[in-house]
Design an enzyme around this catalytic site. Sequence first.
Site, PDB file in Angstrom:
ATOM      1  N   TYR A   1      16.890   2.824  40.369  1.00  0.00           N
ATOM      2  CA  TYR A   1      18.201   3.278  39.908  1.00  0.00           C
ATOM      3  C   TYR A   1      18.777   4.295  40.883  1.00  0.00           C
ATOM      4  CZ  TYR A   1      17.110   0.935  35.504  1.00  0.00           C
ATOM      5  OH  TYR A   1      16.798  -0.005  34.556  1.00  0.00           O
TER       6      TYR A   1
ATOM      7  N   ASN B   1      26.060  -4.545  32.767  1.00  0.00           N
ATOM      8  CA  ASN B   1      26.314  -5.629  33.722  1.00  0.00           C
ATOM      9  C   ASN B   1      26.816  -6.875  32.973  1.00  0.00           C
ATOM     10  OD1 ASN B   1      26.196  -7.623  35.633  1.00  0.00           O
ATOM     11  ND2 ASN B   1      23.959  -7.569  35.889  1.00  0.00           N
TER      12      ASN B   1
ATOM     13  N   CYS C   1      20.289  -7.410  37.757  1.00  0.00           N
ATOM     14  CA  CYS C   1      19.954  -6.042  37.356  1.00  0.00           C
ATOM     15  C   CYS C   1      18.495  -5.946  36.880  1.00  0.00           C
ATOM     16  CB  CYS C   1      20.912  -5.551  36.274  1.00  0.00           C
ATOM     17  SG  CYS C   1      20.978  -6.596  34.822  1.00  0.00           S
ATOM     18  N   HIS C   2      17.854  -7.086  36.658  1.00  0.00           N
ATOM     19  CA  HIS C   2      16.431  -7.038  36.275  1.00  0.00           C
ATOM     20  C   HIS C   2      15.563  -6.583  37.457  1.00  0.00           C
ATOM     21  CE1 HIS C   2      17.190 -11.111  37.892  1.00  0.00           C
ATOM     22  NE2 HIS C   2      15.947 -11.064  38.352  1.00  0.00           N
TER      23      HIS C   2
ATOM     24  N   GLU D   1       9.723 -14.295  39.388  1.00  0.00           N
ATOM     25  CA  GLU D   1      10.040 -14.077  40.804  1.00  0.00           C
ATOM     26  C   GLU D   1       8.829 -13.597  41.599  1.00  0.00           C
ATOM     27  OE1 GLU D   1      13.585 -11.765  41.437  1.00  0.00           O
ATOM     28  OE2 GLU D   1      14.760 -12.930  40.007  1.00  0.00           O
TER      29      GLU D   1
END
Lengths: 155, 191
Positions: B124, B147, B155-156, B182
């Site tokens: 952040y 978002n 944003c994850h 991912e």
Amino acid sequence: MVSALPPFQVLIDEHAANVMAVLRGAVGREGAEDCFQETFLAALRAYPQLQDDSNLRGWLITIAHRKAVDHHRARGRRPVPVAEVAETAVTDPEPNDDGVWLAVGALPPKQRAAVTLRFALDLPHAEIADALGCSPEAARRSLHEGIKRLRKELA
Amino acid sequence: MNINASLERVRERAAAEGLLDVAYASTDSPFGPLLLAKTPMGLVRLGLPNQDADELLVELAAKISPRVLEAPAALDEERRELDLYFDRKLDSFDLPLDWSLSDGFRLRVLHQIATIPYGETRTYTEMARGAGNERAVRAAGTACGRNPIPLVVPCHRVLRSGGALGGYGGGLPMKRGLLTLEGVLDESPPG
């Protein structure tokens, strides 16, 4: 908030079947599909500017009625046989309804619309008035005259 | 022609006439149904499975235009890319986006987030710095939380400085699931 109008899809989900029923009653099955498309496109064009969203169904039916009138004008006001009665018919017409709806199709536009809205959709006078853009008294009169004429035609 | 075919023609003609201000469709994901909404500019809103679709559409009607129509065909490419992403066959979305639901510092944060590559994470603090105000870490967190286009604007991939997950609009299990997909987190469930 820019607008408090519901998403247009809500109008489609809630009223498309009603609009189609009105149009089938007013112009017959063939013409109804064209009029239906014209009705929803006209509504979609005008929707963001709509001021009064208290009776969206009445608004749509008013537009549908205008499209039905346009349709009849374009066809030279020839009476149109109506093969199928509205899907949501609440008041069942006479058993031999082909003749009745043929006669309904031959009524002058306002009387025809009033009779269709009353008997195919079971709308109360106030909503018929909304849909036709006239006073409840005028709607009552159109309906009354339409029925009187039908009685004479079918006697 | 039945009523659905007539409605399909209405949608086609509305699109051709430029009346489809907001087209939407729902699509399946391993986390539940997603709602996708698009303007002529691009994808404007993505609703996660834990978000109320009806509320979201009402919000779009108020903020963008009441001409909100269900039009799955308009979102074919968005749905295709999301399917591939969840199948691990796509690591970068190539979709036009409409940013008009965000502005100011929040929009700058979202632009930062959009550049985080697949399989990587940022903090952040880094997002706040990149958006021009390193001290506005909390505001950067809020920007992530609001978002409008999660997944596509990833944003994850934003975590706390210590490595803790932080928050997620779709719920922490989903954030964990996406980072696992991912390859950032291990397959094994957290102990």
